[in-house]
Design a protein around this motif. Structure first.
Motif, PDB file in Angstrom:
ATOM      1  N   PHE A  45       0.826  -1.205   0.000  1.00  0.00           N
ATOM      2  CA  PHE A  45       0.000   0.000   0.000  1.00  0.00           C
ATOM      3  C   PHE A  45       0.866   1.264   0.000  1.00  0.00           C
ATOM      4  N   LYS A  46       1.900   1.272   0.857  1.00  0.00           N
ATOM      5  CA  LYS A  46       2.768   2.441   0.972  1.00  0.00           C
ATOM      6  C   LYS A  46       3.484   2.732  -0.342  1.00  0.00           C
ATOM      7  N   HIS A  47       3.982   1.689  -0.992  1.00  0.00           N
ATOM      8  CA  HIS A  47       4.669   1.852  -2.274  1.00  0.00           C
ATOM      9  C   HIS A  47       3.723   2.481  -3.305  1.00  0.00           C
ATOM     10  N   CYS A  48       2.500   1.999  -3.358  1.00  0.00           N
ATOM     11  CA  CYS A  48       1.539   2.497  -4.351  1.00  0.00           C
ATOM     12  C   CYS A  48       1.208   3.970  -4.124  1.00  0.00           C
ATOM     13  N   ILE A  49       1.133   4.381  -2.862  1.00  0.00           N
ATOM     14  CA  ILE A  49       0.848   5.784  -2.554  1.00  0.00           C
ATOM     15  C   ILE A  49       2.041   6.659  -2.907  1.00  0.00           C
ATOM     16  N   GLU A  50       3.237   6.219  -2.508  1.00  0.00           N
ATOM     17  CA  GLU A  50       4.440   7.023  -2.747  1.00  0.00           C
ATOM     18  C   GLU A  50       4.747   7.180  -4.236  1.00  0.00           C
ATOM     19  N   HIS A  51       4.297   6.237  -5.053  1.00  0.00           N
ATOM     20  CA  HIS A  51       4.581   6.287  -6.486  1.00  0.00           C
ATOM     21  C   HIS A  51       3.387   6.783  -7.311  1.00  0.00           C
ATOM     22  N   GLY A  52       2.350   7.274  -6.624  1.00  0.00           N
ATOM     23  CA  GLY A  52       1.251   7.909  -7.328  1.00  0.00           C
ATOM     24  C   GLY A  52       0.241   6.977  -7.960  1.00  0.00           C
ATOM     25  N   TYR A  53       0.238   5.692  -7.547  1.00  0.00           N
ATOM     26  CA  TYR A  53      -0.747   4.764  -8.094  1.00  0.00           C
ATOM     27  C   TYR A  53      -2.082   4.857  -7.351  1.00  0.00           C
ATOM     28  N   LEU A  54      -2.043   5.310  -6.090  1.00  0.00           N
ATOM     29  CA  LEU A  54      -3.240   5.426  -5.263  1.00  0.00           C
ATOM     30  C   LEU A  54      -3.277   6.802  -4.608  1.00  0.00           C
ATOM     31  N   THR A  55      -4.484   7.235  -4.273  1.00  0.00           N
ATOM     32  CA  THR A  55      -4.665   8.472  -3.524  1.00  0.00           C
ATOM     33  C   THR A  55      -4.358   8.230  -2.052  1.00  0.00           C
ATOM     34  N   THR A  56      -3.726   9.190  -1.411  1.00  0.00           N
ATOM     35  CA  THR A  56      -3.366   9.060  -0.001  1.00  0.00           C
ATOM     36  C   THR A  56      -4.609   9.070   0.888  1.00  0.00           C
ATOM     37  N   PRO A  57      -4.819   8.033   1.728  1.00  0.00           N
ATOM     38  CA  PRO A  57      -5.952   8.056   2.659  1.00  0.00           C
ATOM     39  C   PRO A  57      -5.598   8.821   3.932  1.00  0.00           C
ATOM     40  N   ILE A  58      -6.514   9.669   4.386  1.00  0.00           N
ATOM     41  CA  ILE A  58      -6.356  10.434   5.616  1.00  0.00           C
ATOM     42  C   ILE A  58      -7.439   9.997   6.593  1.00  0.00           C
ATOM     43  N   ILE A  59      -7.059   9.620   7.800  1.00  0.00           N
ATOM     44  CA  ILE A  59      -8.031   9.155   8.795  1.00  0.00           C
ATOM     45  C   ILE A  59      -8.588  10.342   9.574  1.00  0.00           C
ATOM     46  N   GLY A 188     -14.643   7.366  -8.300  1.00  0.00           N
ATOM     47  CA  GLY A 188     -15.242   8.614  -7.851  1.00  0.00           C
ATOM     48  C   GLY A 188     -15.446   8.758  -6.364  1.00  0.00           C
ATOM     49  N   PHE A 189     -15.283   7.677  -5.577  1.00  0.00           N
ATOM     50  CA  PHE A 189     -15.447   7.822  -4.136  1.00  0.00           C
ATOM     51  C   PHE A 189     -14.325   8.697  -3.581  1.00  0.00           C
ATOM     52  N   THR A 190     -14.701   9.654  -2.744  1.00  0.00           N
ATOM     53  CA  THR A 190     -13.720  10.518  -2.102  1.00  0.00           C
ATOM     54  C   THR A 190     -13.490  10.149  -0.650  1.00  0.00           C
ATOM     55  N   GLY A 191     -14.314   9.249  -0.107  1.00  0.00           N
ATOM     56  CA  GLY A 191     -14.143   8.850   1.283  1.00  0.00           C
ATOM     57  C   GLY A 191     -14.960   7.624   1.624  1.00  0.00           C
ATOM     58  N   VAL A 192     -14.601   7.002   2.745  1.00  0.00           N
ATOM     59  CA  VAL A 192     -15.356   5.879   3.282  1.00  0.00           C
ATOM     60  C   VAL A 192     -15.644   6.166   4.749  1.00  0.00           C
ATOM     61  N   MET A 193     -16.764   5.656   5.231  1.00  0.00           N
ATOM     62  CA  MET A 193     -17.164   5.837   6.619  1.00  0.00           C
ATOM     63  C   MET A 193     -17.496   4.479   7.223  1.00  0.00           C
ATOM     64  N   PHE A 194     -17.064   4.266   8.457  1.00  0.00           N
ATOM     65  CA  PHE A 194     -17.344   3.014   9.154  1.00  0.00           C
ATOM     66  C   PHE A 194     -18.289   3.303  10.313  1.00  0.00           C
ATOM     67  N   PRO A 238      -6.409  15.066  -4.067  1.00  0.00           N
ATOM     68  CA  PRO A 238      -5.122  14.747  -3.437  1.00  0.00           C
ATOM     69  C   PRO A 238      -5.226  13.745  -2.296  1.00  0.00           C
ATOM     70  N   TYR A 239      -6.402  13.645  -1.679  1.00  0.00           N
ATOM     71  CA  TYR A 239      -6.607  12.751  -0.548  1.00  0.00           C
ATOM     72  C   TYR A 239      -7.953  12.053  -0.651  1.00  0.00           C
ATOM     73  N   CYS A 240      -8.080  10.950   0.063  1.00  0.00           N
ATOM     74  CA  CYS A 240      -9.413  10.385   0.336  1.00  0.00           C
ATOM     75  C   CYS A 240      -9.545  10.252   1.852  1.00  0.00           C
ATOM     76  N   SER A 241     -10.749  10.348   2.352  1.00  0.00           N
ATOM     77  CA  SER A 241     -10.990  10.363   3.792  1.00  0.00           C
ATOM     78  C   SER A 241     -11.475   9.004   4.282  1.00  0.00           C
ATOM     79  N   VAL A 242     -10.939   8.589   5.436  1.00  0.00           N
ATOM     80  CA  VAL A 242     -11.438   7.415   6.145  1.00  0.00           C
ATOM     81  C   VAL A 242     -12.060   7.945   7.432  1.00  0.00           C
ATOM     82  N   ILE A 243     -13.386   7.960   7.493  1.00  0.00           N
ATOM     83  CA  ILE A 243     -14.115   8.600   8.590  1.00  0.00           C
ATOM     84  C   ILE A 243     -14.515   7.543   9.611  1.00  0.00           C
ATOM     85  N   ILE A 244     -13.998   7.694  10.834  1.00  0.00           N
ATOM     86  CA  ILE A 244     -14.260   6.724  11.902  1.00  0.00           C
ATOM     87  C   ILE A 244     -14.929   7.451  13.061  1.00  0.00           C
TER      88      ILE A 244
END
Length: 268
Positions: A45-59, A188-194, A238-244
């Protein structure tokens, strides 16, 4: 096995997002079987974020507003208020950090605690300008198993097709229990909520989070052309949100438990 007999190439790449252990004493084999698929090359996961393959998740740890000792978080009305308030706060973050805020609106995938809870939320959750969607394998209140707004949809494939057709500048909340965790292709999802008293398993948490880590289509194109780089602040998403949700110190989901689960996500 007969599908492999049709492959005439000596060298092949097989791609999977979720490699799993093989099941013993069965004819079924999965993609970590080196005898069948050869050497396994993994991108963490970290490699994919650092190399621009995935959007950075912010909790984001979210506490229900108007909170007091008598707050019954588990009531449907209070959960709807929490979802609505969190959505509005998430929208502000999406707009604040996007390089082109007119091209993106929030879309949140909400993992509910149960199918019944999901349908109760769907029946009462209303927000101006926000598409409200839900789908499951059962629905005791209706013959339809999927809904987009008030439109009932019987077919899961049609439901996914309609979700895929949502524009990037449309707001949406998609409720689910488990049907959207993996094996879907909806961007198109910008965030997930649990919702619920605690996070699901590490695997389920990562699978749900992965629905929102896909790059915005324009970002992907510009990144491949070298027009933007990781960390330069010029991304539409630039980010996606993980809402807890953080409930109360008497619940199963204490601050200590929350910290432990987030640390496990980070390290594993």
């Amino acid at each position: 096995q007969e599908n492999f007999d049709k492959i005439k190439f000596k060298r092949c790449y097989f791609l999977t997002a979720t490699p799993k252990d093989c099941v013993n004493e069965t004819e079924t084999f999965l993609m970590n079987n080196e005898e069948v698929f050869g050497e396994r090359i993994g991108l963490d996961f970290k490699h994919c974020i650092e190399h621009g393959y995935l959007t950075t998740p912010i909790i984001h740890i979210a506490k229900p507003s108007d909170y007091n000792e008598d707050y019954d978080y588990k009531s449907i009305d209070n959960m709807i208020k929490f979802i609505s308030d969190s959505f509005e706060a998430h929208r502000e973050i999406v707009k604040k950090y996007s390089s082109e805020p007119d091209k993106i609106e929030p879309k949140i995938l909400v993992k509910c605690s149960s199918v019944d809870e999901m349908w109760k939320l769907k029946s009462k959750l209303k927000m101006d300008g926000v598409r409200i969607c839900a789908g499951a394998s059962k629905n005791d209140e209706s013959t339809f198993l999927h809904y987009i707004d008030d439109k009932g949809i019987s077919s899961r494939s049609q439901y996914l097709e309609e979700l895929q057709s949502f524009r990037d500048d449309e707001m949406a909340i998609v409720l689910h229990f488990d049907t959207m965790s993996e094996g879907i292709n909806v961007s198109g999802f910008t965030g997930v909520m649990f919702l619920g008293g605690k996070l699901p398993t590490i695997t389920k948490t990562l699978q749900n989070t992965g629905r929102a880590t896909r790059l915005h289509l324009e970002d992907r194109s510009r990144f491949r052309k070298g027009e933007i780089a990781v960390g330069d602040g010029n991304w539409i998403k630039p980010y996606c949100s993980v809402i807890i949700p953080y409930f109360d110190k008497e619940s199963e989901f204490t601050a200590k438990e929350l910290a432990k689960q987030i640390k496990a996500l980070r390290d594993q």
